[in-house]
Write a protein that holds these residues in place. Structure first.
Motif, PDB file in Angstrom:
ATOM      1  N   ASP A  25       0.840  -1.196   0.000  1.00 35.10           N
ATOM      2  CA  ASP A  25       0.000   0.000   0.000  1.00 35.10           C
ATOM      3  C   ASP A  25       0.871   1.240   0.000  1.00 35.10           C
ATOM      4  O   ASP A  25       1.976   1.225  -0.494  1.00 35.10           O
ATOM      5  CB  ASP A  25      -0.953  -0.011   1.200  1.00 35.10           C
ATOM      6  CG  ASP A  25      -0.234  -0.182   2.541  1.00 35.10           C
ATOM      7  OD1 ASP A  25       0.992   0.026   2.599  1.00 35.10           O
ATOM      8  OD2 ASP A  25      -0.901  -0.511   3.531  1.00 35.10           O
ATOM      9  N   GLU A  26       0.362   2.266   0.585  1.00 37.79           N
ATOM     10  CA  GLU A  26       1.067   3.534   0.707  1.00 37.79           C
ATOM     11  C   GLU A  26       1.025   3.916   2.176  1.00 37.79           C
ATOM     12  O   GLU A  26       0.022   3.686   2.855  1.00 37.79           O
ATOM     13  CB  GLU A  26       0.329   4.562  -0.148  1.00 37.79           C
ATOM     14  CG  GLU A  26       1.065   5.837  -0.387  1.00 37.79           C
ATOM     15  CD  GLU A  26       0.308   6.731  -1.371  1.00 37.79           C
ATOM     16  OE1 GLU A  26       0.641   6.702  -2.557  1.00 37.79           O
ATOM     17  OE2 GLU A  26      -0.612   7.424  -0.931  1.00 37.79           O
ATOM     18  N   THR A  27       2.102   4.490   2.668  1.00 36.40           N
ATOM     19  CA  THR A  27       2.125   4.935   4.055  1.00 36.40           C
ATOM     20  C   THR A  27       2.635   6.364   4.114  1.00 36.40           C
ATOM     21  O   THR A  27       3.423   6.786   3.270  1.00 36.40           O
ATOM     22  CB  THR A  27       2.986   3.997   4.936  1.00 36.40           C
ATOM     23  OG1 THR A  27       2.798   4.318   6.304  1.00 36.40           O
ATOM     24  CG2 THR A  27       4.456   4.090   4.587  1.00 36.40           C
ATOM     25  N   LYS A  28       2.167   7.100   5.088  1.00 32.57           N
ATOM     26  CA  LYS A  28       2.566   8.501   5.253  1.00 32.57           C
ATOM     27  C   LYS A  28       3.642   8.555   6.327  1.00 32.57           C
ATOM     28  O   LYS A  28       3.483   7.969   7.399  1.00 32.57           O
ATOM     29  CB  LYS A  28       1.364   9.349   5.653  1.00 32.57           C
ATOM     30  CG  LYS A  28       1.650  10.839   5.657  1.00 32.57           C
ATOM     31  CD  LYS A  28       0.396  11.643   5.844  1.00 32.57           C
ATOM     32  CE  LYS A  28      -0.286  11.741   4.522  1.00 32.57           C
ATOM     33  NZ  LYS A  28      -0.786  13.013   4.119  1.00 32.57           N
ATOM     34  N   ILE A  29       4.751   9.243   6.015  1.00 35.92           N
ATOM     35  CA  ILE A  29       5.827   9.361   6.987  1.00 35.92           C
ATOM     36  C   ILE A  29       6.162  10.833   7.221  1.00 35.92           C
ATOM     37  O   ILE A  29       5.913  11.689   6.378  1.00 35.92           O
ATOM     38  CB  ILE A  29       7.096   8.590   6.550  1.00 35.92           C
ATOM     39  CG1 ILE A  29       7.649   9.144   5.236  1.00 35.92           C
ATOM     40  CG2 ILE A  29       6.823   7.112   6.448  1.00 35.92           C
ATOM     41  CD1 ILE A  29       9.013   8.598   4.864  1.00 35.92           C
ATOM     42  N   TYR A  30       6.743  11.090   8.371  1.00 34.55           N
ATOM     43  CA  TYR A  30       7.171  12.430   8.750  1.00 34.55           C
ATOM     44  C   TYR A  30       8.594  12.651   8.267  1.00 34.55           C
ATOM     45  O   TYR A  30       9.478  11.815   8.484  1.00 34.55           O
ATOM     46  CB  TYR A  30       7.094  12.588  10.274  1.00 34.55           C
ATOM     47  CG  TYR A  30       7.774  13.834  10.774  1.00 34.55           C
ATOM     48  CD1 TYR A  30       7.202  15.084  10.569  1.00 34.55           C
ATOM     49  CD2 TYR A  30       8.985  13.764  11.432  1.00 34.55           C
ATOM     50  CE1 TYR A  30       7.828  16.232  11.008  1.00 34.55           C
ATOM     51  CE2 TYR A  30       9.618  14.910  11.882  1.00 34.55           C
ATOM     52  CZ  TYR A  30       9.044  16.141  11.661  1.00 34.55           C
ATOM     53  OH  TYR A  30       9.662  17.274  12.094  1.00 34.55           O
ATOM     54  N   ILE A  31       8.834  13.758   7.614  1.00 34.58           N
ATOM     55  CA  ILE A  31      10.159  14.153   7.146  1.00 34.58           C
ATOM     56  C   ILE A  31      10.610  15.328   8.011  1.00 34.58           C
ATOM     57  O   ILE A  31       9.989  16.385   7.985  1.00 34.58           O
ATOM     58  CB  ILE A  31      10.133  14.605   5.663  1.00 34.58           C
ATOM     59  CG1 ILE A  31       9.404  13.604   4.773  1.00 34.58           C
ATOM     60  CG2 ILE A  31      11.544  14.898   5.177  1.00 34.58           C
ATOM     61  CD1 ILE A  31       9.969  12.228   4.750  1.00 34.58           C
ATOM     62  N   PRO A  32      11.689  15.166   8.784  1.00 35.39           N
ATOM     63  CA  PRO A  32      12.130  16.271   9.645  1.00 35.39           C
ATOM     64  C   PRO A  32      12.752  17.400   8.838  1.00 35.39           C
ATOM     65  O   PRO A  32      13.325  17.173   7.772  1.00 35.39           O
ATOM     66  CB  PRO A  32      13.169  15.614  10.555  1.00 35.39           C
ATOM     67  CG  PRO A  32      13.679  14.450   9.779  1.00 35.39           C
ATOM     68  CD  PRO A  32      12.532  13.982   8.920  1.00 35.39           C
ATOM     69  N   GLN A  33      12.634  18.620   9.351  1.00 34.53           N
ATOM     70  CA  GLN A  33      13.221  19.753   8.645  1.00 34.53           C
ATOM     71  C   GLN A  33      14.739  19.615   8.617  1.00 34.53           C
ATOM     72  O   GLN A  33      15.341  19.066   9.531  1.00 34.53           O
ATOM     73  CB  GLN A  33      12.797  21.071   9.263  1.00 34.53           C
ATOM     74  CG  GLN A  33      13.476  21.443  10.544  1.00 34.53           C
ATOM     75  CD  GLN A  33      13.001  22.802  11.026  1.00 34.53           C
ATOM     76  OE1 GLN A  33      11.824  23.100  11.043  1.00 34.53           O
ATOM     77  NE2 GLN A  33      13.933  23.615  11.440  1.00 34.53           N
ATOM     78  N   GLY A  34      15.327  20.055   7.506  1.00 35.30           N
ATOM     79  CA  GLY A  34      16.777  20.018   7.363  1.00 35.30           C
ATOM     80  C   GLY A  34      17.329  18.684   6.886  1.00 35.30           C
ATOM     81  O   GLY A  34      18.541  18.497   6.871  1.00 35.30           O
ATOM     82  N   ILE A  35      16.465  17.759   6.466  1.00 36.85           N
ATOM     83  CA  ILE A  35      16.953  16.466   5.986  1.00 36.85           C
ATOM     84  C   ILE A  35      17.773  16.680   4.713  1.00 36.85           C
ATOM     85  O   ILE A  35      17.510  17.604   3.943  1.00 36.85           O
ATOM     86  CB  ILE A  35      15.789  15.475   5.761  1.00 36.85           C
ATOM     87  CG1 ILE A  35      16.332  14.050   5.702  1.00 36.85           C
ATOM     88  CG2 ILE A  35      14.979  15.838   4.531  1.00 36.85           C
ATOM     89  CD1 ILE A  35      15.286  12.991   5.977  1.00 36.85           C
ATOM     90  N   GLN A  36      18.782  15.857   4.527  1.00 37.26           N
ATOM     91  CA  GLN A  36      19.708  16.013   3.414  1.00 37.26           C
ATOM     92  C   GLN A  36      19.558  14.888   2.396  1.00 37.26           C
ATOM     93  O   GLN A  36      19.174  13.771   2.756  1.00 37.26           O
ATOM     94  CB  GLN A  36      21.152  16.005   3.936  1.00 37.26           C
ATOM     95  CG  GLN A  36      21.451  17.065   4.972  1.00 37.26           C
ATOM     96  CD  GLN A  36      21.397  18.460   4.407  1.00 37.26           C
ATOM     97  OE1 GLN A  36      21.978  18.739   3.366  1.00 37.26           O
ATOM     98  NE2 GLN A  36      20.717  19.361   5.096  1.00 37.26           N
ATOM     99  N   SER A  37      19.888  15.176   1.153  1.00 37.99           N
ATOM    100  CA  SER A  37      19.945  14.142   0.123  1.00 37.99           C
ATOM    101  C   SER A  37      20.894  13.050   0.596  1.00 37.99           C
ATOM    102  O   SER A  37      21.954  13.340   1.138  1.00 37.99           O
ATOM    103  CB  SER A  37      20.483  14.716  -1.188  1.00 37.99           C
ATOM    104  OG  SER A  37      19.474  14.840  -2.139  1.00 37.99           O
TER     105      SER A  37
END
Length: 94
Positions: A25-37
């Motif tokens: 399926d699809e899941t929603k995740i939290y991306i923290p600010q300042g994450i880098q490539s």
């Protein structure tokens, strides 16, 4: 298993919630600010099913994507950011 997590520069800078495709399926995740490539986010229980019936983890690798074509307004905003920002990734290694 691994998947790519494509983010805009502003999503990476500000943080967001993003949908990630999983096996089922699809899941929603939290991306923290300042994450880098190149950083990886572990999503527990969303990988392959192991022999004991348990699910492994899904690893989402962040890839910050820059638009190839900018609108006039986007270009103006990036130029303004360039003027006001002191950030230099070749000096600031954090």
């Amino acid at each position: 298993i691994y998947t790519d997590l494509l983010l805009t520069p502003w999503e990476a800078a500000l943080g967001t919630r993003a949908n990630v495709e999983t096996i089922d399926d699809e899941t929603k995740i939290y991306i923290p600010q300042g994450i880098q490539s190149g950083e990886k986010i572990r999503i527990p229980g969303k990988g392959y099913q192991e022999g004991n019936g348990q699910r492994g983890d899904l690893i989402a690798e962040v890839k910050v994507m820059v638009p190839k074509q900018l609108t006039k307004e986007e270009k103006t905003m990036f130029e303004k950011l360039n003027e006001i920002s002191n950030f230099n990734p070749r000096i600031d290694k954090n």
